[in-house]
Design an enzyme around this catalytic site. Structure first.
Site, PDB file in Angstrom:
ATOM      1  N   ASN A  87      28.747  50.742 -41.325  1.00 26.87           N
ATOM      2  CA  ASN A  87      29.211  52.002 -40.758  1.00 26.87           C
ATOM      3  C   ASN A  87      28.302  53.130 -41.227  1.00 26.87           C
ATOM      4  O   ASN A  87      27.685  53.046 -42.288  1.00 26.87           O
ATOM      5  CB  ASN A  87      30.639  52.309 -41.219  1.00 26.87           C
ATOM      6  N   ALA A 108      37.797  42.714 -38.366  1.00 27.70           N
ATOM      7  CA  ALA A 108      38.075  41.780 -39.461  1.00 27.70           C
ATOM      8  C   ALA A 108      38.849  42.503 -40.551  1.00 27.70           C
ATOM      9  O   ALA A 108      38.533  43.642 -40.883  1.00 27.70           O
ATOM     10  CB  ALA A 108      36.774  41.227 -40.024  1.00 27.70           C
ATOM     11  N   LYS A 135      28.584  55.554 -32.586  1.00 25.27           N
ATOM     12  CA  LYS A 135      29.689  54.974 -33.362  1.00 25.27           C
ATOM     13  C   LYS A 135      30.090  55.910 -34.502  1.00 25.27           C
ATOM     14  O   LYS A 135      31.280  56.083 -34.787  1.00 25.27           O
ATOM     15  CB  LYS A 135      29.292  53.605 -33.910  1.00 25.27           C
ATOM     16  N   ASN A 178      45.412  54.728 -35.710  1.00 23.03           N
ATOM     17  CA  ASN A 178      44.429  55.362 -34.824  1.00 23.03           C
ATOM     18  C   ASN A 178      45.045  56.017 -33.588  1.00 23.03           C
ATOM     19  O   ASN A 178      44.597  57.074 -33.145  1.00 23.03           O
ATOM     20  CB  ASN A 178      43.390  54.330 -34.375  1.00 23.03           C
ATOM     21  N   ARG A 228      44.704  50.454 -38.516  1.00 22.70           N
ATOM     22  CA  ARG A 228      44.589  51.415 -39.611  1.00 22.70           C
ATOM     23  C   ARG A 228      43.105  51.509 -39.924  1.00 22.70           C
ATOM     24  O   ARG A 228      42.480  50.503 -40.247  1.00 22.70           O
ATOM     25  CB  ARG A 228      45.363  50.928 -40.836  1.00 22.70           C
ATOM     26  N   SER A 229      42.536  52.691 -39.815  1.00 25.20           N
ATOM     27  CA  SER A 229      41.090  52.837 -39.996  1.00 25.20           C
ATOM     28  C   SER A 229      40.663  52.403 -41.396  1.00 25.20           C
ATOM     29  O   SER A 229      41.457  52.417 -42.340  1.00 25.20           O
ATOM     30  CB  SER A 229      40.664  54.292 -39.755  1.00 25.20           C
ATOM     31  N   SER A 230      39.394  52.030 -41.505  1.00 24.25           N
ATOM     32  CA  SER A 230      38.868  51.588 -42.806  1.00 24.25           C
ATOM     33  C   SER A 230      38.963  52.705 -43.839  1.00 24.25           C
ATOM     34  O   SER A 230      39.212  52.452 -45.021  1.00 24.25           O
ATOM     35  CB  SER A 230      37.416  51.122 -42.661  1.00 24.25           C
TER      36      SER A 230
END
EC number: 1.1.1.169
Length: 294
Positions: free
Chosen positions: A98, A122, A178, A196, A244-246
């Site tokens: 990211n 993942a 991204k 999200n 749920r975002s990283s």
């Protein structure tokens, strides 16, 4: 060149999934991990979700020689692992991380570096257990826009592993696109502790997300890229509504986030162009504030 040894530098959630799929396709895979994850991998790797498998894997704490090395560590660890990779023949090094700037850091230490973007999902359910949560696309390419044999070779290995993968001539655009989408979703979900989908469902949150996206759009326009950022943010937030975002997961676990390489990168690039990315800067400082209290 025939690829035999593939290395995963950072066998967390994404790295473990990619490594497992590649190993199942018949390649020799080296999983580089640390701490409790390394200890768990010594007993084996379990994959559940869209695919179920139990694998005996070769894992280590230090990188080794390989034909291809996928880098899947957090962006703030890139420099540390790049120095370690410089001590071995890591082959073609491909970032699947990211944020912005990872490839430039890797290129200071590694002979051959490709950029990469993936939307595969993942999650690490437990140490040594990865959940294959969502299929997506993976794009790899040269940062200067050339189409190279190395990029095609990396994409071919991923396709062998059953992944949708393509060598592209616009990887820098895809990395920035991204990052802009992540900048509009991740910090808001992390600060507000929401999934999200709330970013588009809640009009107050959407107003902030749209402003973040517009700043990103302006920065990308100055880079020569046309990107309808707000539409893409809405699309991604709706497609991943239950995720749920990283960044949210990192804060919940008391871990550092990648905000410096996402919103921070947009603010920095904006300063170069004389664009005031005030909303990105506000989110950056809010996340920094939460992090400093951990």
């Amino acid at each position: 060149m025939r690829v035999q040894r593939v290395q995963i530098m950072g066998a967390g959630a994404l790295g473990s999934l990619v490594g497992a799929l590649i190993q199942l396709a018949g390649y020799d895979v080296i999983f580089v991990a640390r701490g409790k994850q390394l200890e768990a991998l010594k007993k084996g790797l379990r994959v559940s979700g869209l695919k179920n498998a139990e694998l005996k894997v070769y894992c280590t704490s230090q990188p080794e020689d390989a034909d291809i090395t996928f880098v899947t560590v957090k962006a703030y660890d890139t420099e540390t692992v790049a120095k370690k990779l410089a001590e071995v023949d890591a082959g073609v090094v491909c970032s699947l991380q990211n944020g912005v700037g990872n490839e430039e850091i890797l290129a200071k230490y590694c002979r051959k570096v490709l950029g990469g973007v993936t939307t595969y999902g993942a999650n690490l359910k437990d140490y040594g257990h990865v959940v294959y949560a969502g299929e997506g696309y993976t794009y790899v390419g040269e940062m200067d826009g050339r189409v190279s044999g190395e990029a095609e070779m990396v994409a071919e290995v991923l396709r062998d592993a059953g992944m949708r993968a393509e060598a592209v001539n616009d990887i820098e655009f895809r990395i920035w696109a991204k990052a802009v989408v992540n900048a509009a979703i991740n910090p808001i979900t992390a600060i507000c502790r929401v999934k999200n989908g709330e970013v588009v469902r809640n009009p107050h949150l959407w107003e902030v997300a749209r402003a973040v996206a517009d700043e990103g759009r302006q920065v990308m326009a100055r880079m020569g890229y046309e990107f309808d950022a707000a539409s893409e943010v809405r699309k991604v937030a709706e497609m991943t509504a239950e995720n749920r975002s990283s960044m949210l997961q990192d804060l919940e676990r008391g871990k550092r986030t990648e905000v410096e390489f996402i919103n921070g990168a947009i603010v920095k690039k904006g300063e170069e162009f004389g664009i005031d990315c005030a909303v990105n800067r506000t989110l950056l400082n809010l996340v920094r504030g939460v992090e400093s209290g951990l």
